[in-house]
Design an enzyme around this catalytic site. Sequence first.
Site, short mmCIF file in Angstrom:
data_model
loop_
_atom_site.label_atom_id
_atom_site.label_comp_id
_atom_site.label_asym_id
_atom_site.label_seq_id
_atom_site.Cartn_x
_atom_site.Cartn_y
_atom_site.Cartn_z
N CYS A 68 26.55 1.00 -1.20
CA CYS A 68 26.12 -0.23 -0.53
C CYS A 68 25.67 0.01 0.91
CB CYS A 68 27.24 -1.26 -0.56
SG CYS A 68 27.75 -1.64 -2.24
N HIS A 87 23.68 -10.11 -1.41
CA HIS A 87 23.95 -8.67 -1.26
C HIS A 87 23.20 -7.84 -2.30
CE1 HIS A 87 25.85 -4.97 -0.36
NE2 HIS A 87 26.93 -5.08 -1.09
#
Lengths: 383, 383
Positions: free
Chosen positions: A83, A332
């Site tokens: 991420c 996200h």
Amino acid sequence: MKIPVIGVYQTKFGELWHQSLTDLILEAGRGALTDAGLAIRDIETIFVGNMLAGLTQGQEHLTSVVASVLGSSVPVVRVEAACASGGMAVHQAVLAILSGEAETALVVGAEKMTDQPAEEIAQALMAAASPEEQEAGLTFPGLYALLAQEYLRAFGATERDLAQVAVKNHHHASLNPRSHFPFPVTLNQVLASSPIADPLKLLDCSPVSDGAAAVVLASSAWVKRRAQKNGISIVGSGQASDVLGLSERRSLVELAATRQAAHKALSAAGAEAKDVSVAEVHDCFTIAEILALEDLGFYKKGEGYVVEGNGEVRLGGKRPINTSGGLKACGHPVGATGVKQIVETVWQLREAAGKRQVPHPRLALTHNVGGSGGTCVVHLLAR
Amino acid sequence: MKIPVIGVYQTKFGELWHQSLTDLILEAGRGALTDAGLAIRDIETIFVGNMLAGLTQGQEHLTSVVASVLGSSVPVVRVEAACASGGMAVHQAVLAILSGEAETALVVGAEKMTDQPAEEIAQALMAAASPEEQEAGLTFPGLYALLAQEYLRAFGATERDLAQVAVKNHHHASLNPRSHFPFPVTLNQVLASSPIADPLKLLDCSPVSDGAAAVVLASSAWVKRRAQKNGISIVGSGQASDVLGLSERRSLVELAATRQAAHKALSAAGAEAKDVSVAEVHDCFTIAEILALEDLGFYKKGEGYVVEGNGEVRLGGKRPINTSGGLKACGHPVGATGVKQIVETVWQLREAAGKRQVPHPRLALTHNVGGSGGTCVVHLLAR
């Protein structure tokens, strides 16, 4: 360090069923070039942040995909750090300019996640966790729930304190037309949402999103030569690593990589945490924002949760955090997140953030985490 | 440009069923540190080249894996560019040192491929090809067979000329204890091996291998300060991109990215192709070595195949190519290949290549390709 950011762009984040990964890369790449007033031929190197194209699209050769869709034969580098892929791509672009290899760089972060069934994406995301965590059947909500349990136990915080993070970030997202969830939620809605991994509930978790963001960087010399307006610059860029699995960590109430990366970025900028006016931090779960506030040095360990409810980190407060809505409510798309954080802070520093504008910010910080803290990238931007 | 290479290591390449991906990373990382006389605490940044860990191991967070196994909290960057991931990782490490971000860098290239059934690996490798090529059911032997067909048609070369590449590289591999196939093959054996994708036969193809390689780079200032022997240096590093799919290319008898990357690396080194004494080139299939000899500037277009049979590029000849055995016979653990090429040429320049030693080489070249030419990285090394 002073690396001008001369163009930025963010696509809408959300379930973008009408756009493929390459559509998103193209929209963001062209958008940032247009914002910079440049054409693709002006760009000397390109960095791509993406985590999942191999696992979900069967495509690991994004360097050449990007060269194809943007129509360029310059060096393209794909950076992957779970991420934190987006922040890492920006960091590598900064190094490319500092090294003299290139005077202009385009960074695109992009992720296409909603074409897959949710179970497959949850499984794919676990590729950022340790083999032991994978074998134990843990999920990312489960890993962050372990951190949250330990934090609540150690400092007497409550699930209500966690929920305040979601309430604040949804409020910010409700002011952001590009956010995945552009609507507010109440404290009771968060507390009453479905349990996911105790103490985290559905509304403590960031969503699975599609989206892309892009920035154009240049050397100061190039900007001067082109007589471009030298607005906002990256003035610090720090990165650090930690062990992969939670069981190997010395503490479960801090992310050591965040502390190290922040220290490096602040040193490079000659600044202290207290100088930061506005920040985008990695709130993949509500507990993650509280840990970030402390590990970045804004608050002492064990004290960050207090400010989530008192307005200090909300728009209108002393130092607004996640004005975009954060990962939690802006969304996200993993490879895009670290780049989008730069875009949001550039808009803040340009005073072009519309309803989300913080009054006259001088110094902004972005904080991007990979996995449960194995990788961290921190940037500082100033005008 | 002058970036000293102060430590190198290569594991055995082959079917290494007793070693996991992390075992290979650890062996190569520690091996290169030992060769450099350094400990992990002396290393300021780490780069990892790997393509398939996500698809085959369910692990995309290699940055933190490496931090874990080597015991370091410094910045770790994973670079992914299909089969050029290793060369790209070296290129990024060079930039990190030139930028001033780090004075020492460890680069590890690693791949674990033989745990999966062959069909799965063939499928995973197609993640380096275009969506159209994937949908058409093409494989990498199929893609390179298209290039080979066009080359044979255009220049009157024969399958016998292709087979000479395999014979030469197996001969070199027979002198290399770390090679996957340490045995010679005859021209008739190559020509009689099973057809894979006309005109390529089994022995025209590089194998699926496990393996890792690592190098330690440092700044010249650091080497001077530590009074280390400044032996071999990277003196040029070039990278270029091309469109992903063969159908979009202007020519099927050259890889434009090779030409561009070579031009950049040679310019940086202030050298010409004719100055190169020894080279490791990306011979994933026999045709690929012939294209490389021409696109790197060693021979004119359409003339490279002639020298494969006449001894000029064999050990003992004018400019030996692929003394390690190349991808063809030393093996091709994809993320490791580009780093291993640096290791082999450093051994040659140190005159430590044993039975494979080229007499007193001065300038060496490495050439690493992603996919069917969408990405290319070229390095030049000198003593």
